[in-house]
Scaffold this motif. Structure first.
Motif, PDB file in Angstrom:
ATOM      1  N   LYS A 179      45.469  49.444  39.624  1.00  0.00           N
ATOM      2  CA  LYS A 179      46.675  49.994  40.240  1.00  0.00           C
ATOM      3  C   LYS A 179      46.468  49.927  41.751  1.00  0.00           C
ATOM      4  N   THR A 180      47.164  49.009  42.376  1.00  0.00           N
ATOM      5  CA  THR A 180      46.931  48.709  43.778  1.00  0.00           C
ATOM      6  C   THR A 180      48.086  49.189  44.650  1.00  0.00           C
ATOM      7  N   PHE A 181      47.920  48.993  45.964  1.00  0.00           N
ATOM      8  CA  PHE A 181      48.942  49.418  46.920  1.00  0.00           C
ATOM      9  C   PHE A 181      50.113  48.431  46.933  1.00  0.00           C
ATOM     10  N   GLY A 182      51.306  48.952  47.204  1.00  0.00           N
ATOM     11  CA  GLY A 182      52.471  48.119  47.512  1.00  0.00           C
ATOM     12  C   GLY A 182      52.690  46.952  46.575  1.00  0.00           C
ATOM     13  N   ALA A 183      52.705  45.746  47.145  1.00  0.00           N
ATOM     14  CA  ALA A 183      52.993  44.533  46.385  1.00  0.00           C
ATOM     15  C   ALA A 183      51.753  43.939  45.744  1.00  0.00           C
ATOM     16  N   GLY A 184      50.734  44.784  45.511  1.00  0.00           N
ATOM     17  CA  GLY A 184      49.519  44.318  44.835  1.00  0.00           C
ATOM     18  C   GLY A 184      48.348  44.132  45.771  1.00  0.00           C
ATOM     19  N   ASN A 185      48.205  45.023  46.743  1.00  0.00           N
ATOM     20  CA  ASN A 185      47.180  44.882  47.769  1.00  0.00           C
ATOM     21  C   ASN A 185      46.022  45.851  47.563  1.00  0.00           C
ATOM     22  N   ALA A 186      44.852  45.433  48.034  1.00  0.00           N
ATOM     23  CA  ALA A 186      43.645  46.253  47.936  1.00  0.00           C
ATOM     24  C   ALA A 186      42.853  46.117  49.230  1.00  0.00           C
ATOM     25  N   PRO A 187      41.961  47.072  49.538  1.00  0.00           N
ATOM     26  CA  PRO A 187      41.159  46.984  50.767  1.00  0.00           C
ATOM     27  C   PRO A 187      40.354  45.684  50.816  1.00  0.00           C
ATOM     28  N   GLN A 188      40.217  45.130  52.016  1.00  0.00           N
ATOM     29  CA  GLN A 188      39.444  43.900  52.203  1.00  0.00           C
ATOM     30  C   GLN A 188      37.960  44.267  52.334  1.00  0.00           C
ATOM     31  N   LYS A 189      37.387  44.652  51.227  1.00  0.00           N
ATOM     32  CA  LYS A 189      35.977  45.033  51.184  1.00  0.00           C
ATOM     33  C   LYS A 189      35.226  44.001  50.340  1.00  0.00           C
ATOM     34  N   PRO A 190      34.280  43.277  50.927  1.00  0.00           N
ATOM     35  CA  PRO A 190      33.560  42.228  50.182  1.00  0.00           C
ATOM     36  C   PRO A 190      32.926  42.739  48.897  1.00  0.00           C
ATOM     37  N   TRP A 191      32.405  43.969  48.907  1.00  0.00           N
ATOM     38  CA  TRP A 191      31.758  44.483  47.697  1.00  0.00           C
ATOM     39  C   TRP A 191      32.745  44.638  46.540  1.00  0.00           C
ATOM     40  N   LEU A 192      34.014  44.988  46.865  1.00  0.00           N
ATOM     41  CA  LEU A 192      35.022  45.156  45.832  1.00  0.00           C
ATOM     42  C   LEU A 192      35.373  43.807  45.207  1.00  0.00           C
ATOM     43  N   ILE A 193      35.578  42.811  46.044  1.00  0.00           N
ATOM     44  CA  ILE A 193      35.914  41.482  45.538  1.00  0.00           C
ATOM     45  C   ILE A 193      34.753  40.898  44.748  1.00  0.00           C
ATOM     46  N   ASP A 194      33.518  41.104  45.227  1.00  0.00           N
ATOM     47  CA  ASP A 194      32.343  40.615  44.490  1.00  0.00           C
ATOM     48  C   ASP A 194      32.255  41.264  43.116  1.00  0.00           C
ATOM     49  N   CYS A 195      32.581  42.547  43.056  1.00  0.00           N
ATOM     50  CA  CYS A 195      32.547  43.279  41.784  1.00  0.00           C
ATOM     51  C   CYS A 195      33.576  42.707  40.812  1.00  0.00           C
ATOM     52  N   LEU A 196      34.781  42.426  41.316  1.00  0.00           N
ATOM     53  CA  LEU A 196      35.833  41.884  40.463  1.00  0.00           C
ATOM     54  C   LEU A 196      35.496  40.458  40.012  1.00  0.00           C
ATOM     55  N   LYS A 197      34.930  39.657  40.904  1.00  0.00           N
ATOM     56  CA  LYS A 197      34.536  38.290  40.540  1.00  0.00           C
ATOM     57  C   LYS A 197      33.464  38.305  39.457  1.00  0.00           C
ATOM     58  N   LYS A 198      32.547  39.246  39.562  1.00  0.00           N
ATOM     59  CA  LYS A 198      31.483  39.366  38.562  1.00  0.00           C
ATOM     60  C   LYS A 198      32.076  39.693  37.196  1.00  0.00           C
ATOM     61  N   LEU A 199      33.036  40.611  37.174  1.00  0.00           N
ATOM     62  CA  LEU A 199      33.682  40.964  35.915  1.00  0.00           C
ATOM     63  C   LEU A 199      34.454  39.777  35.347  1.00  0.00           C
TER      64      LEU A 199
END
Length: 341
Positions: free
Chosen positions: A245-265
């Motif tokens: 469940k993200t902000f607005g039109a589907g946005n999330a903080p630009q945090k490398p650790w978050l994106i790395d976590c999602l890519k791993k999943l």
């Protein structure tokens, strides 16, 4: 004579106050029927099936959704329509789940309940019940049902079940369908909107499904979200799906650790889908870089889906053990009017 089956699962509509504790408790469908004698005056054959014991909607889970689907399948050829009495807290989840479980549904399944018990003087339960029965029985001149889909009826509005969410814990206007118009409004007359109702092939038989996989989670993004919390949250064994469940039109903080976590999943085969925290609107991950990063990490677009619909759709598809590509394709397909592509 048109025949309607009422499936009483429990909820506030069929509760009575405990004189000792003051808490609302289920009291069974026999007493419920005595409090709504108006049903006997309707020009329909109305029968009832009751859960024993009744279930508080907070205790509803996938096995109960499957149980309701099995009841509808069992009596499908014996009745023209179905009315499911249900608690309001998880009603939108049940409506969404049933819309997926009852493939090729060609009869009305109207889910309703109330904010006040049926025995109280100011109850909204009687109007909700009686109008739901009338809608479930309504037919076109050719004899086909007017609303052959899973719906929620509440406070004069008939809404597509998988488009509906609970918005009010106190008022009678407990539900809204923000991203899809109401299918009908009940005033002096019930005014239907035929162009908004799902078209059906009435020659096709009902195809019920009894598979759901609840190895899923919802992750709500918020300012200040911590890396260790997300990593712990998403490291649950046997996790198969995540609704972001993200902000607005589907946005999330630009945090490398978050994106790395999602890519791993994503690499592990976990299905990731993105819906907005906003009540109204849709996800468009191409619009901003903060959304594009999620798309590049393997997150699927959830479009204008409600959380209830997206979660139950994910459970439904994972329960059938489709391969990854098929699940991604079906998540981006409107199966029963749950999203607008």
């Amino acid at each position: 004579m048109t025949s309607i089956l009422i499936i009483y699962t429990g909820g506030t509509i069929g509760m009575i106050e405990n004189p000792v504790t003051g808490a609302l408790e289920n009291f069974g469908f026999d007493r419920f029927q005595k409090m709504v004698p108006e049903v006997n005056r309707m020009d329909y054959c109305v029968k009832a099936f009751s859960f024993d014991p009744p279930i508080d909607s907070s205790d509803m889970d996938p096995k109960n959704w499957i149980e309701i689907a099995k009841i509808i399948d069992k009596y499908y050829n014996d009745f023209d329509g179905f009315v499911v009495l249900h608690g309001t807290d998880t009603m939108a989840y049940t409506a969404s789940a049933l819309s997926f479980l009852l493939e090729d549904l060609s009869k009305p399944v109207i889910i309703t309940g109330s904010q006040l018990p049926i025995g109280q003087l100011r109850t909204d339960g009687k109007e909700n019940l009686l109008t739901s029965i009338e809608i479930a029985a309504a037919k076109n001149p050719d004899g086909t049902p007017i609303v052959p889909e899973v719906c929620i009826y509440f406070d004069s509005r008939l809404m597509r079940g998988n488009r509906t969410t609970k918005i009010n814990a106190e008022g009678f206007n407990a539900f809204r369908s923000f991203n899809y118009p109401s299918l009908a409004h009940a005033g002096i007359n019930i005014k239907y909107e035929p162009r908004l109702i799902m078209p059906r092939d009435f020659s096709r038989p009902l195809k019920p499904h009894y598979l759901m996989d609840n190895h899923v989670m919802i992750l709500t993004i918020f300012p200040g979200i911590r890396k260790e919390f997300v990593e712990h949250f998403l490291s649950v064994p046997n996790l198969r799906g995540v609704v972001l469940k993200t902000f607005g039109a589907g946005n999330a903080p630009q945090k490398p650790w978050l994106i790395d976590c999602l890519k791993k999943l994503d690499d592990q085969g976990v299905v990731l889908t993105n819906i907005t925290q906003c009540s109204e609107g849709r996800v468009e991950m191409h619009r901003y870089e903060t959304g594009l990063q999620l798309l590049q990490a393997g997150v699927i677009n959830g479009y204008d889906s409600t959380p209830e619909s997206m979660l139950t759709k994910l459970m439904f598809l994972l329960g059938h053990n489709y391969d990854r590509d098929t699940i991604h394709k079906l998540m981006n397909t409107s199966l029963c009017g749950e999203i607008s592509i």
